[in-house]
Motif scaffolding. Sequence first.
Motif, PDB file in Angstrom:
ATOM      1  N   LYS A  94      -6.880  -2.248  -1.344  1.00  0.00           N
ATOM      2  CA  LYS A  94      -5.469  -2.643  -1.446  1.00  0.00           C
ATOM      3  C   LYS A  94      -4.571  -1.764  -0.576  1.00  0.00           C
ATOM      4  CE  LYS A  94      -6.516  -5.616  -4.686  1.00  0.00           C
ATOM      5  NZ  LYS A  94      -6.544  -7.080  -4.383  1.00  0.00           N
ATOM      6  N   ASN A  95      -5.177  -0.988   0.302  1.00  0.00           N
ATOM      7  CA  ASN A  95      -4.440  -0.095   1.196  1.00  0.00           C
ATOM      8  C   ASN A  95      -3.677   0.996   0.432  1.00  0.00           C
ATOM      9  OD1 ASN A  95      -3.731   0.755   3.832  1.00  0.00           O
ATOM     10  ND2 ASN A  95      -1.732  -0.219   3.651  1.00  0.00           N
ATOM     11  N   ILE A  96      -4.210   1.381  -0.731  1.00  0.00           N
ATOM     12  CA  ILE A  96      -3.646   2.502  -1.485  1.00  0.00           C
ATOM     13  C   ILE A  96      -4.672   3.618  -1.477  1.00  0.00           C
ATOM     14  CG2 ILE A  96      -2.801   3.329  -3.706  1.00  0.00           C
ATOM     15  CD1 ILE A  96      -1.864   0.475  -4.299  1.00  0.00           C
ATOM     16  N   GLY A 115       0.789  -1.227   0.000  1.00  0.00           N
ATOM     17  CA  GLY A 115       0.000   0.000   0.000  1.00  0.00           C
ATOM     18  C   GLY A 115       0.818   1.272   0.000  1.00  0.00           C
TER      19      GLY A 115
END
Length: 273
Positions: A178-180, A136
């Motif tokens: 996706k923790n982005i 991320g």
Amino acid sequence: MAGRLEGKIAVITGAGSGMGKAMAELFSAEGANLVLADISGKQEEVAAKINAGANVRAVPVHCDVSNEADVQNMIATAEKEFGRLDILCNNAGFGGPMAALHEQTSEIWDKVHGTNIKGAWLGMKYGIISMLKTGGGSIVNTTSASGVVGWKHHSVYGAAKAGVNQLTKTAALDYSDKNIRINAIAPGTMWTGLVGASQQFAEPPADFPTLAGIPMGRWGLAKDIANAALFFASDESAYVTGTILPVDGGYSIGFSGMGAERPGMTTVNKDGS
């Protein structure tokens, strides 16, 4: 006391001057190691100053953000030098001439859109590929008040920045699991060295015509944008994604439709990136 970006790895485009330089200086003070990208060569000076005075490292790279190979090399440099990428600031921009739509050219369209929207897309594409490898990160796009409200004689630039806004929102949805995190800053009328040089002013004039349309009644400064970028880059915004944050002194909420034409501003990007 640890900085808010302690141990983070950040890539900043347009880092040789203006808002990108301010981001680089603030991020380094907050503990981030940096890859500083620009087409001008001035990123070398910014990196040298950071390397001389901080406990972090800054690596300068030449990058035309509209060139895919350059962007790939920029991201690869972060991975090679630091092992990963945590933060990407797609800040590089080009305003082009201010003119009515029918007076613009295909060449100007291609350059403005190549730098602003293609540059942001390429940065996001390869930045995301890198972040997916390591779990991320945070992406911060620099857009403009011109992409939020109509601005007279800014049809080409405004369309590009509105596109960056939409890229920000849709990509935020694509990678939210996706923790982005992907957010954007929309500067208004900004004072930078480029603006000052174009207007032959050493200091921000208090009576510039555009200021009449800004509720706060003052120019924005590069540090105002850098502070917003720091928030998005840090864990303080861990629950924020897909946001377009106006940093414009209230211009976009108080927009009167007057167009805010700025005499003489023919070649410098309005937001100073």
